[in-house]
Design an enzyme around this catalytic site. Structure first.
Site, PDB file in Angstrom:
ATOM      1  N   ASP A   1       0.848  -1.185   0.000  1.00 14.66           N
ATOM      2  CA  ASP A   1       0.000   0.000   0.000  1.00 14.66           C
ATOM      3  C   ASP A   1       0.879   1.228   0.000  1.00 14.66           C
ATOM      4  OD1 ASP A   1      -2.492  -0.987   0.039  1.00 14.66           O
ATOM      5  OD2 ASP A   1      -2.591  -1.210   2.222  1.00 14.66           O
TER       6      ASP A   1
ATOM      7  N   ASP B   1      -5.074  -3.013   4.743  1.00 12.95           N
ATOM      8  CA  ASP B   1      -5.658  -2.609   6.007  1.00 12.95           C
ATOM      9  C   ASP B   1      -7.171  -2.718   6.004  1.00 12.95           C
ATOM     10  OD1 ASP B   1      -5.969  -0.547   4.264  1.00 12.95           O
ATOM     11  OD2 ASP B   1      -4.544   0.782   5.277  1.00 12.95           O
TER      12      ASP B   1
ATOM     13  N   ASP C   1      -9.561  -5.823   1.742  1.00  8.70           N
ATOM     14  CA  ASP C   1      -8.254  -6.389   1.415  1.00  8.70           C
ATOM     15  C   ASP C   1      -8.143  -7.837   1.853  1.00  8.70           C
ATOM     16  OD1 ASP C   1      -7.291  -4.100   0.303  1.00  8.70           O
ATOM     17  OD2 ASP C   1      -6.460  -3.330   2.176  1.00  8.70           O
TER      18      ASP C   1
END
Lengths: 959, 270
Positions: free
Chosen positions: A311, A652, A656
């Site tokens: 990310d 997070d 996901d």
């Protein structure tokens, strides 16, 4: 009460934890997995042997019964140990994911109650306010400026307004639904509970995630591979010698007992425990470095990672807007974006800066939360949006005490930012007592600000805004925008005193003040800057052959800028678009192979076929996926796995979780991560920092190397335990080592040294080599097996036999007499067996001498295992390069070896069944020459491997 | 479905074939001939070295030993007893007078055991002085004392070739194991007693199961003429006979008692 009834019907308002394997199944799995089944077979054979003997002769010796019992105890103990270790590591995370009890404000019977959120039922009316987590799926009934953060659910990073109108048929899109576990950012609302627990939207996604299959971890595959090798060796040698024994006219029963001995000698009983402990030690070490590993085997998986899909926000970046650049006096200044922003080195002497700083300070609604005087500026909590907070902190750092200064420049009136105006304006009194003019300050989207200006301030002087200065502005704006930064323009105007006297009453509605012909002062650009440790970590990844792919929901330009600044896209590589721009040709004409980097948006990704995605992943080394939805992460992960890569994925959000599950190693964020992500992940990053992943990888690679050493160490003595049985069968000598003594080596003297090898430091920079190839770089390769089995193992056996022959010889039995002595030696009724000197031995005396032989052989193996643990410290470097004393645990291990042997040999071992005797002190040193030879030989091997890389020797002898 | 399953099998077979012999690279079992040669050469050298090392260390170890006496005798400090004939089970004789087949084996075993003590075989042996150690530390070669079968009385086999078995008075011989340098103190003897059951007549020969000191000490195989070992020149082999009337159906064994009696209180070493 009605609520209680519904609660009883629907169950509590909690997500049911993912289906767990019942504890008993987990326990039983440990009992039958791996080597345990071999040991069970051995135990059963023992019992069968005993029963056969017993049926023939009621007074049959109980040895086989004991041995069978001991084997079962060993299996159960190691099984319990493995189970305990696993349970312990699961518990860490269980305690971690356990949510702090949350309360909900509920209105029942017209009265407000605060009840635990899990007691909410359908139809309850709840009140929420800014900062609360929404306790269930609710339909909004009333709302006062309620905004929620749905990012964990839908991936939208912008706060979403909630109101009571239905705006869409799809509940996910509709504005009047608040979702369980999302947070209310500001405002208040009341709502009616429409779904609880697993029936909530989040609950359904969570249960979906648990249905995505999980791949076997690489280390599990490796261990399985290793177990197959060892079991194969054990069973085939066992069967071969069973047949040989039968051919040599041994009784079938004896042949069965030989078979048990061979299996027992081959199975490294202590290895599973040593591996588990090593992994959990590493897991602990990683936890200290902020990588919390949920699944022990994930420790090593991390080490073999070849692609990290990371990310951006929070992982690569600091997750907070920060002033990155300033533009005034026709020049771009760089601001310090590090975590503490101590070194603001740009030129602050210009008068323009004085004006700009004033605007920045005054035209800002953000404030520090009170009561944070002792907190460093950067850590203070700010009320206000991200950009304003960044500017507030920036001015606090640069000028100090903003609040006090604002008080001195009293705010008269203000127009807050809104999306129509795209600017923010306020009018202040000045702190200069001689200057009675009001100061109008304004900030906003640069192009809108520029429209309102007619002059520009250069070096403190107002100058007309001519074409050249507009051009300069445009260039600066483009440049900063191209860096992916959010650019704000600032302007001001001193209102003439005659038109706007002291008592002038400003009115926001009628705008009775000028908002044009202002003086443009400068630009400030903001960015969520990369964490300062990330660029180094990315370089480390690159040198370690790990591909870092950025996956973000952010804008491609911002994503690319961050990617460049952290080195995910390296300085000299270009995307297709860059090449097109440089060569001034259309994008289609660029040879895609020339571009190392690629920035792919979610839209483009959506239209790609799997083949195209494969091609993209294979041909570009530096890839950024921007504007992707969390669902697309799964697609990316699957694409990477098709490249035979071991993929680590960070995440997070709730959405996901499927990607986290699918990945070889899912990494959830400890701070920003949702519980669902943490449950789905194999590892939790406590500080959300990308560089922690890299530290984790380093640890993972180290443990892989160290596991190799542990296994090599453990396998070596298996041969030294096996050869006695083979010689015993073929050459008919009295048995050199008993099964119990073998167990004492495997589970006694060797355990601590093998665990100590887990503490061994890396031999060279392990981050400078390519990730392990799943299929080629096995944990146990044939070099390791051959070197351990056929070289050091044989050497140890020879040393053991030397000790064995020595104790027999000094008591009167010379080696030549021992050959084929077995039928007489083991004849129970022969009480006058003559030795080489003519003395006569009873059965019991011979038995005692045999035990002395066991002890001597045991001690010899122990002594040589000391040399073995020392040589296993390194695989290529000299032990002296590695430092003989750097790993102190090795010496603890060696001490433990000696102490256990001494205890066994001095009394404790004379307990029946154990069959140890007291050995004269000098026979403890019989095998020392062999131990020294082992050490010298291994140093010689390493020397040649170091000096002739790639040679035949290197290929054959380096494991 | 079946086709899908068949293919991997063929593939694995093919892979195995290629592993055993790969015509492309000339590899046999995954190695080229040259590689195999090197490997074999290496292991030949390695094991050659190991053999040399082992031989050398063994040689060194054997150099530290004496040919005459073992380095240690601590594990046989108390000599064991051996019973002739050997009962099939754990020291339990069972025989039936009316069925010679039950004891014929025993008689044969005893005859075999006593053959060495026949007068003819002992002709060249020394007639030693009773009651004292036959010290010959400085005498080479060592001499061996005569053992007269007459001392065994009815069990000597001189008068009764069946050693009393058909009469229900079986002879059982108890022999003390040879230990180099053993010098019993006092008057060593083997005492036999009835373990349980009815009182039986137990007679021991020589009288009181005494072992004559002249048969001590033993100087070891190398120094003491080896052929004399069995020839009863040592009282270790002196036989004590248990005579029992009637049919022996249960255990009548020499209980551990005599053994402890026989154990010298201290053992002199050479």
């Amino acid at each position: 009460m009605r609520a209680a009834e519904i609660l009883a019907r629907d169950g509590p308002n909690v997500l049911s934890p993912p289906k767990e394997t019942p504890e008993i199944i987990k326990f039983l799995k440990q009992m039958i997995g791996g080597f345990s089944s071999l040991l069970w077979a051995g135990a059963v054979l023992c019992f069968i042997a005993y029963l056969i003997e017993f049926s023939k002769d009621k007074s049959a010796s109980l040895d086989n019964l004991y041995l069978g019992g001991v084997l079962i105890v060993v299996v159960i103990l190691t099984g319990m140990f493995a189970y305990y270790q696993e349970a312990k590591s699961t518990n860490i995370i269980a305690s971690f994911t356990k949510m702090i009890p949350r309360n909900a404000l509920v209105i029942r019977n017209g009265e407000k109650y605060e009840i635990p959120a899990e007691h909410l039922v359908l139809g309850d009316i709840v009140e929420i306010k800014g900062g609360d987590q929404i306790p269930a799926d609710i339909r909004i009934l009333t709302s006062q400026g309620c905004k929620v953060d749905n990012s964990s659910l839908t991936g939208e990073s912008e706060p979403q307004f909630r109101s009571c109108e239905v705006t869409h048929e799809n509940p996910l899109e509709s504005k009047n639904i608040g979702f369980y576990s999302t947070t209310c950012l500001e405002g208040t609302a009341t709502g009616m509970v429409i779904n609880t627990g697993d029936r909530t939207v989040i609950g359904r996604i969570a249960s979906l995630a648990s249905s995505v299959g999980h791949e076997k971890t690489p280390i599990a595959i490796e261990i399985e591979h290793f177990v197959h090798i060892v079991a194969g060796v054990a069973v085939s040698i066992g069967i071969v010698f069973f047949i040989i024994a039968i051919c040599m006219k041994y009784r079938v029963l004896d042949a069965v007992i030989f078979l048990i001995g061979i299996i027992l000698a081959n199975v490294p009983e202590g290895l599973v425990a040593a591996v588990t402990v090593s992994l959990s030690l590493t897991a602990k070490r990683m936890a200290k470095k902020n990588c919390l590993v949920k699944n022990l085997e994930a420790v090593e998986t991390l080490g073999s990672t070849s692609i990290i899909c990371s990310d951006k926000t929070g992982t690569l970046t600091q997750n907070r807007m920060t002033v990155a650049h300033l533009w005034f006096d026709n020049e771009i200044y760089q601001a310090d974006t590090s975590e503490n922003q101590k070194d603001q080195i740009f030129d602050q002497s210009s008068a323009t800066w004085t004006s700009l700083s004033k605007i920045v300070m005054l035209c800002n609604r953000a404030e520090f939360k009170s009561g944070q005087e002792s907190v460093p500026i950067m850590k203070k909590i700010v009320m206000g949006d991200a950009s304003e907070a960044a500017l507030l902190k920036f001015s606090e750092v640069v000028m100090g005490d903003v609040i006090e200064r604002r008080k001195k420049n009293r705010k008269v009136v203000e127009i807050p930012f809104n999306s129509v105006n795209k600017f923010q304006l306020s009018i202040h009194e000045t702190d200069d007592p001689n200057d009675k003019r009001f100061l109008l300050v304004m900030k906003g989207a640069p192009e809108r600000i520029l429209e309102k200006c007619s002059t520009i301030m250069i070096n403190g002087q107002e100058q007309p805004l001519d074409e050249s200065s507009v051009k300069a502005f445009q260039d600066a704006y483009m440049e900063l925008g191209g860096l992916g930064e959010r650019v704000l323009g600032f302007c001001h105007l001193y209102l003439p005193e005659d038109e706007f006297p002291d008592n002038y009453s400003f009115d926001v509605e009628s705008m009775n003040f000028p908002t044009s012909d202002l003086c443009f002062v400068g630009l400030i650009s903001l960015i969520d800057p990369p964490r300062s440790t990330v660029p180094d970590a990315v370089i480390k990844c690159r040198s370690a052959g790990i591909k870092v792919i950025m996956v973000t929901g952010d804008h491609p330009i911002t994503a690319k800028a961050i990617a460049r600044s952290v080195g995910i896209i390296s300085a000299n590589s270009e995307t297709v678009e860059d090449i097109a721009k440089r060569l001034k040709i259309p994008v289609e004409k660029v040879n895609k192979r020339e571009a190392k980097a690629a920035v792919v948006s979610g839209m483009e990704l959506k239209e790609m076929s799997p083949e195209q995605l494969d091609e993209l992943l294979a041909n570009h080394t530096e890839i950024v996926f921007a504007r992707t939805s969390p669902q697309q992460k799964l697609v990316i992960v699957e694409g990477c796995q098709r490249q035979n890569a071991i993929v680590a994925v960070t995440g997070d959000g709730v959405n996901d979780s499927p990607a986290l599950k699918k990945a070889d190693i899912g990494i959830a964020m400890g701070c920003a991560g949702s519980d669902a992500a943490k449950i789905a992940a194999d590892m939790v990053l406590l500080d959300d920092n990308f560089s922690s992943i890299v530290t984790g990888i380093e640890e993972g690679r180290l443990i892989f190397d160290n596991l190799k050493k542990i296994i090599a160490f453990t396998l070596t003595k298996n041969i030294a335990e096996l050869i006695p049985f083979l010689i015993f069968i073929i050459a008919g000598v009295p048995l050199p080592i008993g099964t119990i003594a073998i167990l004492f080596i495997d589970l006694g003297t060797d355990i601590i040294p093998s665990i100590a090898l887990a503490y061994e430091k890396a031999e060279s920079d392990i981050m400078n080599r390519k990730p392990r190839h799943k299929k080629k770089d096995r944990l146990v390769n044939h070099q390791l097996a051959l070197y351990s089995y056929l070289q050091i193992g044989i050497l140890q056996s020879v040393g053991g036999f030397f000790a064995y022959f020595t104790v027999y010889t000094v008591q009167g039995f010379k080696p030549d007499l021992l050959l084929y002595l077995r039928p007489l030696w083991e004849n129970d009724s022969l009480n006058d067996l003559e030795d080489s000197y003519g003395q006569e031995w009873t059965k019991y005396q011979r038995q005692y001498l045999e035990w002395t032989g066991y002890t001597a052989y045991f001690v010899a193996v122990m002594v040589q295992q000391i040399a073995d643990v020392i040589i296993r410290k390194t695989r290529i470097n000299s032990v002296f390069q590695q430092g003989l004393f750097r790993n102190k645990y090795i010496w603890v291990g060696i001490a433990s070896q000696i102490i256990i042997a001494v205890i066994l040999s001095s009394g404790f071992g004379s307990i029946p069944v154990l069959n140890f005797t007291t050995l004269r002190i000098q026979y403890w040193f019989v095998a020392v020459p062999y131990a020294i030879v082992i050490w010298l030989y291994d140093e010689f091997r390493k020397l040649l491997v170091r000096h002739y890389p790639g040679s035949w020797w290197d290929k054959t002898m380096y494991y | 479905m079946t086709k899908d399953e068949k293919k991997p099998l063929e593939q694995t077979l093919g892979e195995w074939k290629r592993f055993i012999y790969n015509p492309g690279s000339g590899e046999i079992l995954g190695r080229t001939a040259e590689s195999w040669g090197l490997i074999l050469l290496f292991y030949l050298a390695f094991y050659g070295f190991l053999a040399a090392l082992f031989t050398f260390t063994m040689w060194v170890m054997l150099q530290t030993l004496s040919d005459e006496t073992p380095k240690y005798r601590d594990q046989i400090s108390s000599p064991g007893l051996t019973i002739v004939p050997k009962p099939p089970g754990a020291l339990e004789f069972s025989l039936n007078i009316s069925k010679p087949a039950t004891y014929e084996n025993y008689i044969d075993a005893i005859k075999e055991f006593l053959r060495e003590y026949e007068g003819k075989k002992q002709e060249h042996l020394l007639q030693c002085r009773n009651g004292t150690f036959f010290e010959q530390d400085n005498i080479f070669p060592k001499k061996t004392c005569k053992f007269s079968l007459e001392t065994l009385g009815p069990c000597s086999g001189l008068n009764d070739v069946n050693f009393g078995y058909p009469d229900g008075n079986p002879c059982i011989f108890v022999k003390m194991n040879r230990i180099i340098g053993l010098r019993p103190q006092g008057e060593p003897r083997i005492v036999c007693a009835v373990k349980e059951g009815t009182e039986v007549n137990l007679a021991t020969f020589p009288k009181d199961g005494r072992l004559d000191l002249m048969y001590f000490p033993y100087y070891g195989k190398k120094l003491h003429n080896s052929q004399c070992l069995k020839s009863g020149s040592f009282l270790q082999e002196s036989a004590t006979t248990i005579k029992e009337p009637g049919e022996l159906s249960t255990a009548r064994s020499c209980s551990p008692g005599p053994v402890s009696e026989l154990q010298p209180r201290s053992v002199n070493r050479m």
